[in-house]
Design a protein around this motif. Structure first.
Motif, mmCIF file in Angstrom:
data_model
loop_
_atom_site.group_PDB
_atom_site.id
_atom_site.type_symbol
_atom_site.label_atom_id
_atom_site.label_comp_id
_atom_site.label_asym_id
_atom_site.label_seq_id
_atom_site.Cartn_x
_atom_site.Cartn_y
_atom_site.Cartn_z
ATOM 1 N N ASN A 33 -1.364 2.042 -9.121
ATOM 2 C CA ASN A 33 -2.067 0.848 -8.665
ATOM 3 C C ASN A 33 -2.623 0.112 -9.879
ATOM 4 O OD1 ASN A 33 -3.828 -1.053 -7.599
ATOM 5 N ND2 ASN A 33 -4.676 0.329 -6.054
ATOM 6 N N CYS A 60 -1.869 -7.742 0.260
ATOM 7 C CA CYS A 60 -2.975 -7.427 -0.650
ATOM 8 C C CYS A 60 -3.110 -8.463 -1.757
ATOM 9 C CB CYS A 60 -2.774 -6.044 -1.281
ATOM 10 S SG CYS A 60 -2.906 -4.666 -0.124
ATOM 11 N N SER A 96 -12.025 -5.112 -6.821
ATOM 12 C CA SER A 96 -12.359 -3.972 -5.983
ATOM 13 C C SER A 96 -11.618 -4.004 -4.646
ATOM 14 C CB SER A 96 -13.871 -3.937 -5.736
ATOM 15 O OG SER A 96 -14.218 -2.875 -4.881
ATOM 16 N N SER A 97 -11.639 -5.146 -3.979
ATOM 17 C CA SER A 97 -11.001 -5.245 -2.656
ATOM 18 C C SER A 97 -9.484 -5.114 -2.757
ATOM 19 C CB SER A 97 -11.376 -6.564 -1.974
ATOM 20 O OG SER A 97 -10.913 -7.672 -2.738
ATOM 21 N N ALA A 129 -6.304 -0.214 -10.365
ATOM 22 C CA ALA A 129 -7.072 0.998 -10.651
ATOM 23 C C ALA A 129 -7.055 1.318 -12.142
ATOM 24 C CB ALA A 129 -6.510 2.184 -9.863
ATOM 25 N N ASP A 173 -4.282 0.664 -2.488
ATOM 26 C CA ASP A 173 -4.338 2.119 -2.295
ATOM 27 C C ASP A 173 -3.720 2.523 -0.954
ATOM 28 O OD1 ASP A 173 -5.403 2.931 -4.704
ATOM 29 O OD2 ASP A 173 -7.495 2.869 -4.014
ATOM 30 N N GLN A 174 -3.754 1.617 -0.001
ATOM 31 C CA GLN A 174 -3.221 1.907 1.334
ATOM 32 C C GLN A 174 -1.708 1.652 1.416
ATOM 33 O OE1 GLN A 174 -5.467 3.252 3.472
ATOM 34 N NE2 GLN A 174 -6.909 2.983 1.760
ATOM 35 N N ARG A 187 -7.837 -3.494 -5.151
ATOM 36 C CA ARG A 187 -7.563 -2.089 -5.490
ATOM 37 C C ARG A 187 -7.558 -1.223 -4.222
ATOM 38 N NH1 ARG A 187 -11.654 -1.291 -8.536
ATOM 39 N NH2 ARG A 187 -12.973 -0.294 -6.965
ATOM 40 N N GLU A 188 -8.562 -1.402 -3.384
ATOM 41 C CA GLU A 188 -8.667 -0.619 -2.148
ATOM 42 C C GLU A 188 -7.513 -0.933 -1.194
ATOM 43 O OE1 GLU A 188 -12.523 -1.579 -0.698
ATOM 44 O OE2 GLU A 188 -13.585 -0.499 -2.299
ATOM 45 N N CYS A 189 -7.115 -2.192 -1.169
ATOM 46 C CA CYS A 189 -6.018 -2.600 -0.295
ATOM 47 C C CYS A 189 -4.700 -1.964 -0.744
ATOM 48 C CB CYS A 189 -5.904 -4.126 -0.294
ATOM 49 S SG CYS A 189 -4.634 -4.791 0.814
#
Length: 320
Positions: free
Chosen positions: A88, A40, A74-75, A91, A81-82, A77-79
């Protein structure tokens, strides 16, 4: 590795940036031990820009890349999260506030002004000539931190040079932040400068809120050099603080039995502000002394010139 400690170090490094070289080392170990996180974070190493304005005084360039920066935040953060990380850092409110629609709208207007009125002006270089080059000193901090091994982290003679350079970088950041605002006021208009200051202050305020939520103010304040106080004191640069942050401080101090550590922290804040003021007074006295020495030197040179023979005949008369 302890899960709470893992969360603390990972979030703290992003919130506070510099902190202590020990956290940099621990952060690197966390990345090396977690393939998901390492994957990430790869985009950040490719993207040639510091995405946090708490660590980036090149406001002109940062605002010019705002769309790319927000996409990266954004990308990532989403990564993350997984990856199953409890806290995070992408976030955090302070990381995302710059990408709010109302903030981006203000930045777009400021960019329009900077594009039309400051084509020949590099604000970063202008402020660097006044405050010092943040990037140069920050790189020195990075290289010093990379050169120290884990066993040396307990040796003051190894750690102190890093902390001194960190302190220097933070001092430059504070000066450059004010310089950014004043330069935009001059190049654009007063309203634009106030908008920039408002955006920065909102970042400082949300940053303070994040520290409170993570409950790491006291822990981290013990490891941060004096000039880096803006990382946990939202009033350090512009001498203003949000009502929310101020209320939080008052609330925390209302029960001294439960918040003795925070009372001590507030005392430390006041002491550090006093150190800043003393540094300013010393700098002013040094400038005054430099001016007096220059004037004395000019007078001495003038007197020596008057005493020198005006012609070859006069010189021969003196030596005969």
């Amino acid at each position: 590795m302890n899960k709470l400690y893992f969360t603390f170090v990972f979030a703290a490094f992003f919130v506070l940036g510099f902190a202590h070289p020990a956290y940099r080392k621990e952060f690197d170990k966390i990345l090396d031990s977690n393939g998901c996180l390492k994957s990430c974070m790869k985009n950040l190493t490719i993207f040639d820009e510091e995405i946090s304005l708490m660590k980036n005084p090149n406001l002109q360039r940062y605002f010019g890349k705002i769309d790319d920066i927000c996409a990266i935040i954004s990308s990532t953060r989403e990564c993350i999260d997984q990856c199953g990380i409890e806290s995070n850092p992408f976030a955090l409110e302070s990381m995302n506030v710059i990408c709010l629609p109302e903030i981006k709208e203000k930045i777009d207007k400021i960019n329009d002004c900077l594009a039309t009125k400051t084509k020949t002006i590099d604000i970063y270089q202008k402020c660097a000539s006044k405050c010092g080059d943040y990037n140069v000193v920050n790189d020195q901090v990075h290289h010093l931190t990379q050169s120290i091994n884990e066993a040396e982290l307990k040796e003051n003679e190894k750690v102190n040079p890093i902390m001194d350079k960190t302190n220097e970088a933070c001092g430059i950041f504070k000066c450059a932040t004010k310089c950014n605002v004043e330069t935009i006021k001059f190049e654009c208009d007063k309203e634009a400068g106030e908008e920039v200051q408002g955006i920065l202050q909102q970042i400082f305020n949300t940053h303070f809120n994040d520290l409170q939520k993570l409950d790491i103010v006291e822990k981290m304040s013990k490891t941060i050099p004096p000039q880096c106080n803006y990382m946990w004191d939202p009033s350090a640069i512009f001498s203003v603080v949000s009502n929310e942050a101020n209320s939080k401080i008052v609330e925390d101090l209302s029960n001294p039995q439960e918040n003795l550590g925070k009372l001590q922290f507030e005392l430390l804040l006041k002491q550090l502000k006093l150190v800043d003021k003393q540094d300013e007074l010393i700098n002013r006295e040094n400038q005054k002394l430099d001016m007096e020495m220059d004037l004395l030197s000019q007078k001495l040179n003038h007197k020596q010139q008057q005493q020198q023979p005006k012609s070859f005949e006069e010189s021969r008369f003196i030596f005969n």
